[in-house]
Design a protein around this motif. Structure first.
Motif, short mmCIF file in Angstrom:
data_model
loop_
_atom_site.label_atom_id
_atom_site.label_comp_id
_atom_site.label_asym_id
_atom_site.label_seq_id
_atom_site.Cartn_x
_atom_site.Cartn_y
_atom_site.Cartn_z
N LEU A 96 32.51 40.77 36.89
CA LEU A 96 32.63 39.32 37.11
C LEU A 96 33.55 39.02 38.29
O LEU A 96 33.35 38.02 38.99
CB LEU A 96 33.15 38.63 35.86
CG LEU A 96 32.22 38.65 34.63
CD1 LEU A 96 32.90 37.97 33.45
CD2 LEU A 96 30.89 38.00 34.93
N GLN A 97 34.56 39.86 38.53
CA GLN A 97 35.47 39.61 39.65
C GLN A 97 34.81 39.86 40.99
O GLN A 97 35.30 39.42 42.02
CB GLN A 97 36.73 40.48 39.51
CG GLN A 97 36.50 41.95 39.72
CD GLN A 97 37.77 42.77 39.58
OE1 GLN A 97 38.84 42.22 39.36
NE2 GLN A 97 37.63 44.06 39.69
N ASP A 98 33.67 40.56 40.99
CA ASP A 98 32.98 40.89 42.23
C ASP A 98 31.93 39.85 42.63
O ASP A 98 31.31 39.96 43.69
CB ASP A 98 32.32 42.27 42.11
CG ASP A 98 33.35 43.36 41.90
OD1 ASP A 98 34.48 43.21 42.43
OD2 ASP A 98 33.06 44.35 41.21
N ILE A 99 31.70 38.82 41.81
CA ILE A 99 30.72 37.77 42.12
C ILE A 99 31.30 36.89 43.23
O ILE A 99 32.40 36.37 43.10
CB ILE A 99 30.41 36.92 40.88
CG1 ILE A 99 29.81 37.79 39.77
CG2 ILE A 99 29.47 35.76 41.23
CD1 ILE A 99 29.63 37.05 38.45
N PRO A 100 30.51 36.68 44.32
CA PRO A 100 31.01 35.82 45.40
C PRO A 100 31.29 34.41 44.88
O PRO A 100 30.59 33.89 44.04
CB PRO A 100 29.88 35.82 46.42
CG PRO A 100 29.06 37.03 46.10
CD PRO A 100 29.23 37.27 44.63
N LEU A 101 32.32 33.81 45.35
CA LEU A 101 32.82 32.48 45.01
C LEU A 101 33.31 32.36 43.57
O LEU A 101 34.38 31.84 43.32
CB LEU A 101 31.77 31.41 45.29
CG LEU A 101 31.34 31.28 46.75
CD1 LEU A 101 30.21 30.26 46.87
CD2 LEU A 101 32.48 30.90 47.64
N LEU A 102 32.60 32.81 42.58
CA LEU A 102 33.02 32.71 41.19
C LEU A 102 33.99 33.84 40.79
O LEU A 102 34.67 33.73 39.79
CB LEU A 102 31.81 32.74 40.25
CG LEU A 102 30.87 31.54 40.35
CD1 LEU A 102 29.66 31.76 39.46
CD2 LEU A 102 31.59 30.27 39.96
N PHE A 160 37.73 34.96 37.78
CA PHE A 160 37.85 36.07 36.84
C PHE A 160 38.79 37.19 37.35
O PHE A 160 38.75 38.30 36.86
CB PHE A 160 36.46 36.67 36.57
CG PHE A 160 35.50 35.66 35.99
CD1 PHE A 160 35.60 35.29 34.67
CD2 PHE A 160 34.54 35.08 36.79
CE1 PHE A 160 34.72 34.36 34.14
CE2 PHE A 160 33.67 34.16 36.27
CZ PHE A 160 33.75 33.78 34.93
N SER A 161 39.60 36.84 38.35
CA SER A 161 40.51 37.85 38.90
C SER A 161 41.82 37.21 39.31
O SER A 161 41.92 35.98 39.39
CB SER A 161 39.86 38.55 40.10
OG SER A 161 39.70 37.64 41.16
N SER A 162 42.78 38.06 39.57
CA SER A 162 44.06 37.56 40.08
C SER A 162 44.56 38.53 41.14
O SER A 162 44.29 39.72 41.10
CB SER A 162 45.10 37.44 38.95
OG SER A 162 45.43 38.71 38.44
N ARG A 163 45.28 37.97 42.09
CA ARG A 163 45.85 38.76 43.18
C ARG A 163 47.35 38.45 43.23
O ARG A 163 47.75 37.31 43.06
CB ARG A 163 45.22 38.39 44.52
CG ARG A 163 43.75 38.70 44.61
CD ARG A 163 43.18 38.15 45.91
NE ARG A 163 41.74 38.21 45.89
CZ ARG A 163 41.04 39.09 46.58
NH1 ARG A 163 41.65 39.97 47.34
NH2 ARG A 163 39.74 39.10 46.50
N THR A 164 48.11 39.48 43.45
CA THR A 164 49.56 39.30 43.61
C THR A 164 50.03 40.07 44.84
O THR A 164 49.45 41.10 45.19
CB THR A 164 50.35 39.82 42.38
OG1 THR A 164 50.06 41.20 42.20
CG2 THR A 164 50.01 39.04 41.13
N SER A 165 51.02 39.53 45.45
CA SER A 165 51.65 40.23 46.57
C SER A 165 53.16 40.01 46.48
O SER A 165 53.62 38.97 46.02
CB SER A 165 51.10 39.74 47.92
OG SER A 165 51.45 38.39 48.12
#
Length: 178
Positions: free
Chosen positions: A56-62, A66-71
């Motif tokens: 689900l995190q790999d679906i474009p736009l959507l 279903f994902s989160s990014r941290t830096s």
């Protein structure tokens, strides 16, 4: 020289910290009580991570739903400053040491903490020595009593046993003669 912890190593079932050492070497000429910067170390660390629900995190736009990014960025700086002071006699050195300790509260607190810990240790050692001396004295007394028993062939009590007073018998009786 600067050191920092970098994990641990197990030695004899004890975790011993690993350290990373970096050194700095320099020759300078400076006037008395002038502050100079010898150098420093800068450490930067950048981290980026991405996590989410597989597929689900790999679906474009959507996929962003279903994902989160941290830096994260981390920067540490260590600057080495020095203020040389020329002290001509040991007495002047002692006075300046006391003044510097009072000026820097961390040193005073650490010194007081160290003194308290040392006093506690000395008191514990004194109590342990007294206890050992008492045990040694009791052991010697037992050995002396055993030696006395062996020498005399019977046991001599430490405290005397009370003996009742003899009965009063009158020995001056006059008996008439026939």
């Amino acid at each position: 020289m600067a050191g920092r912890l970098n994990g641990t190593t197990r030695i004899d079932n004890n975790d011993v910290p690993n350290t990373v050492k970096r050194t700095l070497s320099s020759e300078i000429a400076v006037r008395d009580k002038d502050t100079i910067m010898l150098g420093g170390f800068i450490r930067s660390n950048k981290q980026k991570s991405k996590s989410g629900i597989p597929i689900l995190q790999d679906i474009p736009l959507l996929g962003a739903l279903f994902s989160s990014r941290t830096s994260a960025k981390d920067r540490e700086e260590l600057i080495v400053l020095m203020r040389p002071t020329v002290l001509k006699t040991p007495e002047i050195a002692a006075k300046n040491t006391i003044a510097e300790e009072q000026r820097l509260p961390g040193i005073s607190a650490a010194s007081a903490e160290n003194d308290a810990a040392e006093a506690k240790f000395i008191e514990a050692e004194r109590k342990a020595a007294l206890k050992r001396a008492k045990i040694r004295q009791q052991t010697q007394q037992k050995q002396q009593a055993q030696q006395l028993q062996e020498d005399t062939g019977f046991f001599t009590p430490v405290e005397p046993v009370p003996v009742p007073p003899p009965a009063m018998v009158e020995t001056n009786i006059a008996i008439p003669l026939p």
